[in-house]
Design a protein around this motif. Structure first.
Motif, PDB file in Angstrom:
ATOM      1  N   LEU A   1       0.813  -1.219   0.000  1.00  0.00           N
ATOM      2  CA  LEU A   1       0.000   0.000   0.000  1.00  0.00           C
ATOM      3  C   LEU A   1       0.848   1.272   0.000  1.00  0.00           C
ATOM      4  CD1 LEU A   1      -2.649  -1.187   2.638  1.00  0.00           C
ATOM      5  CD2 LEU A   1      -2.833  -1.284   0.163  1.00  0.00           C
TER       6      LEU A   1
ATOM      7  N   TRP B   1      15.825  -3.470   2.401  1.00  0.00           N
ATOM      8  CA  TRP B   1      15.587  -3.622   3.839  1.00  0.00           C
ATOM      9  C   TRP B   1      16.825  -4.070   4.609  1.00  0.00           C
ATOM     10  CZ3 TRP B   1      11.882  -1.481   6.503  1.00  0.00           C
ATOM     11  CH2 TRP B   1      11.656  -1.863   7.820  1.00  0.00           C
TER      12      TRP B   1
ATOM     13  N   ALA C   1      10.235   1.565  15.575  1.00  0.00           N
ATOM     14  CA  ALA C   1       9.438   1.320  14.362  1.00  0.00           C
ATOM     15  C   ALA C   1       7.964   1.677  14.518  1.00  0.00           C
ATOM     16  CB  ALA C   1       9.579  -0.142  13.932  1.00  0.00           C
TER      17      ALA C   1
ATOM     18  N   ALA D   1       2.680   3.764   9.633  1.00  0.00           N
ATOM     19  CA  ALA D   1       1.478   4.591   9.465  1.00  0.00           C
ATOM     20  C   ALA D   1       0.327   4.067  10.346  1.00  0.00           C
ATOM     21  CB  ALA D   1       1.047   4.559   7.998  1.00  0.00           C
TER      22      ALA D   1
ATOM     23  N   VAL E   1       1.219  11.987  12.783  1.00  0.00           N
ATOM     24  CA  VAL E   1      -0.073  12.018  12.074  1.00  0.00           C
ATOM     25  C   VAL E   1      -1.198  11.739  13.071  1.00  0.00           C
ATOM     26  CG1 VAL E   1      -1.456  10.915  10.265  1.00  0.00           C
ATOM     27  CG2 VAL E   1       0.948  11.442   9.837  1.00  0.00           C
TER      28      VAL E   1
END
Ligand SMILES: Cc1cc2nc3c(=O)[nH]c(=O)nc-3n(C[C@H](O)[C@H](O)[C@H](O)COP(=O)(O)OP(=O)(O)OC[C@H]3O[C@@H](n4cnc5c(N)ncnc54)[C@H](O)[C@@H]3O)c2cc1C
Length: 375
Positions: free
Chosen positions: A125, A193, A348, A353, A358
């Protein structure tokens, strides 16, 4: 553990107990998986074989319809032992359950069947330019006969190297759309990664070159069914915080300060800081439990509450892990110590998100109320 009204229902306690047994095994491998950044395939298989993958699906889809309160307890237990395992498992369930609940009846049955059969799912996503706004894709897919074609990239796709299906989103005719796709040779994994923490999640970048997003696999339904990800993210951080507090305590009890002849754990500054960490962790656990309870009630307040729970648990995990580094001294700074690993893993949660900032922005807006904006 202090009993709470937010504990799993008695009938589901066996799931929490079985998670504890599996987690004891996962904890044995966590340091090595972190060091080598290898996927925890054995752990993920064990969770599947013990029935955890489908347990929160409704019975109509072959699940047990377990409560989200139990899910929180199970996830925190796994995260405490091996947070990379917990992260991949959470993303796997988030993608699979999302596809079951948002697809038409045939696809929903298909994805539920594949999940029960041991197939693996991942969320593709987040976009390189989109950052935190992972539900608002910027990359547009162009229409073709069989669906839509995507040229673009998705990044930080946890567990993508073993995924049989990806939940992918893209702009379709200016609207965000979700698809459940089978990876093919138009996808390329870019091994970015080599991360500081959660190393065994192997959350790589994927490029899409002319990838078909089939119209037949487009998600067509809106759903009120809770998704595991917003409920679970706070519990990931809570598990890391619990592990960090335990490692700190072990160290402080074993380390005798030569000038006083007393263990570090007897020092007042350590006890004050430990008390603060303990109380804040308990508060974060209750808030995350309350969010899970709201999801069980199918309350519209579950979503805003999940932001509050995530913010608090992310910050608590970072603070407890930082305290561990302080209490651990040079010993905790060595790679052989779990203290440094918890510190790295604790960062992390707040980055994933919706990031802590946010969450703050959304909660702050709600607290302050709508204001009229001058044109
Ligand atoms: C361990 C890990 C696993 C992940 N797994 C997956 C996965 O499986 N699938 C997937 O799709 N994604 C995954 N992600 C991606 C993740 O969920 C986020 O989408 C991604 O980390 C956002 O990263 P960014 O670097 O683009 O951050 P940015 O969004 O660029 O954030 C950078 C900074 O800007 C701040 N910021 C950004 N937007 C705002 C705003 N609107 N208001 C205030 N501050 C803002 C942030 O708080 C942060 O401080 C994973 C990430 C991590 C770290």
């Amino acid at each position: 553990m202090t009993p709470s009204p937010l504990d799993p229902p008695t009938a589901e306690m066996s799931w929490a107990e079985r998670a504890t047994v599996l987690a004891a095994d996962f904890a044995q491998r966590a340091a090595e998986l972190d060091e080598t950044a290898q996927l925890p395939i054995e752990n993920l298989r064990a969770l599947h074989e013990a029935g955890f993958d489908v347990a929160w699906l409704p019975e109509s889809f072959g699940g047990q319809g377990l409560s989200w309160v139990t899910f929180g307890r199970v996830l925190a237990t796994i995260a405490k032992a091996c947070p990379s395992t917990a992260t991949i498992w959470l993303m796997h369930l988030g993608a699979a359950y999302g596809l079951v609940h948002m697809s038409d009846d045939d696809n929903a049955r298909f994805f539920a069947h594949e999940l029960a059969g041991g197939k693996r799912f991942a969320n593709a996503l987040s976009e390189p330019t989109g950052g935190n706004l992972f539900l608002m894709p910027l990359q547009a897919a162009r229409p073709v006969d069989a669906g839509f074609v995507l040229d673009g990239a998705k990044r930080f796709v946890s567990g993508c190297e073993i995924a049989d299906y990806l939940l992918v989103n893209a702009l379709v005719e200016d609207v965000p759309a979700f698809f459940g796709i089978t990876p093919d040779d138009t996808l390329r994994l870019v091994p970015i990664w080599d991360s500081v923490g959660l190393r065994a999640t192997r959350s790589q970048l994927i490029t899409f070159e002319g990838t078909l997003l089939p119209a037949s696999r487009r998600c067509t339904k809106l759903t009120d069914e809770p998704n595991p990800i917003p409920i679970g993210l706070p519990f990931l951080s809570i598990g890391v915080a619990e592990a960090a507090l335990e490692a700190l305590r072990e160290h402080a009890r074993g380390r005798v300060i030569p000038t006083t002849g007393q263990p570090l754990a007897d020092m007042q500054w350590v006890q004050f800081a430990a008390a603060d960490a303990h109380v804040r962790l308990r508060a974060a656990t209750l808030l995350a439990g309350h969010t899970a309870w709201l999801a069980d009630q199918r309350s519209p307040m579950a979503n805003p509450s999940s932001l509050e729970a995530k913010l608090l648990s992310n910050e608590v995990a970072k603070d407890v892990a930082a305290l561990g580094v302080k209490v651990g001294g040079g010993s905790g700074y060595l790679k052989t110590s779990p203290i440094q690993r918890h510190f790295r893993d604790a960062q992390a949660g707040a980055l994933m998100a919706y990031s802590a900032e946010v969450c703050q922005a959304e909660i702050g807006k709600a607290v302050m109320g709508e204001t009229a904006t001058a044109d």
